[in-house]
Design an enzyme around this catalytic site. Structure first.
Site, PDB file in Angstrom:
ATOM      1  N   SER A 232       3.675   0.238  -7.274  1.00  0.00           N
ATOM      2  CA  SER A 232       3.445   0.827  -5.964  1.00  0.00           C
ATOM      3  C   SER A 232       2.935   2.263  -6.097  1.00  0.00           C
ATOM      4  CB  SER A 232       4.721   0.727  -5.120  1.00  0.00           C
ATOM      5  OG  SER A 232       4.447   1.005  -3.767  1.00  0.00           O
TER       6      SER A 232
ATOM      7  N   ASP B 219       3.636  -9.939  -0.479  1.00  0.00           N
ATOM      8  CA  ASP B 219       3.818  -8.490  -0.339  1.00  0.00           C
ATOM      9  C   ASP B 219       3.527  -8.071   1.111  1.00  0.00           C
ATOM     10  OD1 ASP B 219       3.525  -5.655  -0.389  1.00  0.00           O
ATOM     11  OD2 ASP B 219       3.006  -5.712  -2.509  1.00  0.00           O
TER      12      ASP B 219
ATOM     13  N   HIS C 219       7.045  -7.055  -2.080  1.00  0.00           N
ATOM     14  CA  HIS C 219       6.797  -5.721  -2.622  1.00  0.00           C
ATOM     15  C   HIS C 219       8.087  -5.300  -3.316  1.00  0.00           C
ATOM     16  CE1 HIS C 219       4.280  -2.080  -2.690  1.00  0.00           C
ATOM     17  NE2 HIS C 219       5.426  -1.418  -2.667  1.00  0.00           N
TER      18      HIS C 219
END
Length: 286
Positions: free
Chosen positions: A104, A236, A264
């Site tokens: 991320s 995600d 995610h």
């Protein structure tokens, strides 16, 4: 502090770092996402990389865990500083180049590390990422889910340990894949470790989302020369899978691996038999 953790001075700040494995083995640098700390990288996951012949390094970025922090709500740094921190950490550890694995916001740091410090990146693994980094608008890519947008609008009483632990557990729920059961007990145990280890939990969970994302660099991705592996959850909700596919398409020669029943989240255990061999293969000597 764990006996294997140590504080390293790098780029004018103090970073808490932990190394595993033989220093003679290829180095893998793990860079966690916003709101997380080095604990995001499960020790058993790390151990399997070590068993594959890698030296693995995980560290707390600024405002995370036991590293230098800023007052909650007032981060005194930007994304570019996190990139410089990573390069300086490699210097402090005596590592010329590392195989960089970013998740991320950590993947945004990794992208810029590969662009601005190319000689320090032996290979690049980008997970749950987007081309050009969080904080930049990409009208051609799918938007985050409404559930995630609503999550970012709430905060707990940071002085109430139980409330913060509940918040951490519930914070992970909307990011996880909805096609498999949510491990509430496991998340609660992890949240307790995070809260009890972190110097300023309010800063850890707010400041990384407030920092300057720096100038957009999506147009520079074609200049990344490091071999690149892109891993992305099929569920995600923050960066729908189109972000991962676009990222892989814009980096020359990048390999894209979709992770089924994954949101995610930092490599859920059910995907380790896919992710770990992929990383070991990607970081193997030619």
């Amino acid at each position: 502090m764990s006996t294997s953790e140590r504080i390293v001075k790098a780029n004018g700040v103090e970073l808490c770092v932990e190394s595993f494995g033989d220093p003679a083995d290829p180095a893998v640098l793990l860079i966690h996402g916003a709101g997380h700390s080095l604990l995001a990288w499960d020790e058993e996951f790390v151990g399997r990389l070590v068993a594959g012949g890698r030296q693995v390094i995980r560290y707390d970025r600024r405002d995370a865990g036991r590293s230098t922090g800023s007052p909650a709500g007032s981060p005194a740094y930007g994304l570019g500083d996190l990139v410089a921190d990573a390069a300086a950490l490699l210097d402090a550890l005596g590592i010329t180049a590392a195989h960089v694995v970013g998740m991320s916001q950590g993947a945004a740091v990794a992208q810029l590390l590969a662009l601005d410090h190319a000689d320090r990146v032996a290979s690049l693994t980008l997970a749950s990422s987007t081309p050009g980094g969080p904080g930049h608008h990409h009208p051609d890519l799918p938007a985050m889910s409404r559930e995630i947008q609503e999550f970012f609008a709430n905060e707990p009483d940071w002085s109430d340990r139980a409330a913060v632990i509940d918040y951490l557990v519930e914070a992970e729920r909307p990011f996880a894949a909805h096609s498999r059961p949510f491990d509430t007990d496991g998340m609660r145990a992890a949240a307790e470790r995070v809260v009890d280890r972190t110097a300023d939990i309010a800063a850890q969970l707010t400041n990384p989302f407030m920092i300057d994302a720096s100038e957009p660099w999506r147009g520079r991705l074609g200049h990344i020369g490091a071999p690149t592996l892109v891993l992305h959850g099929t569920e995600d909700p923050l960066f729908p899978i189109g972000h991962g596919r676009a990222l892989a398409a814009e980096i020359p020669g990048a390999r894209f691996v979709p992770l089924e029943q994954t949101g995610h989240e930092v490599f859920p255990r059910h995907q380790w038999d896919v992710v770990i061999p992929a990383i070991l293969d990607h970081t193997a000597a030619d």
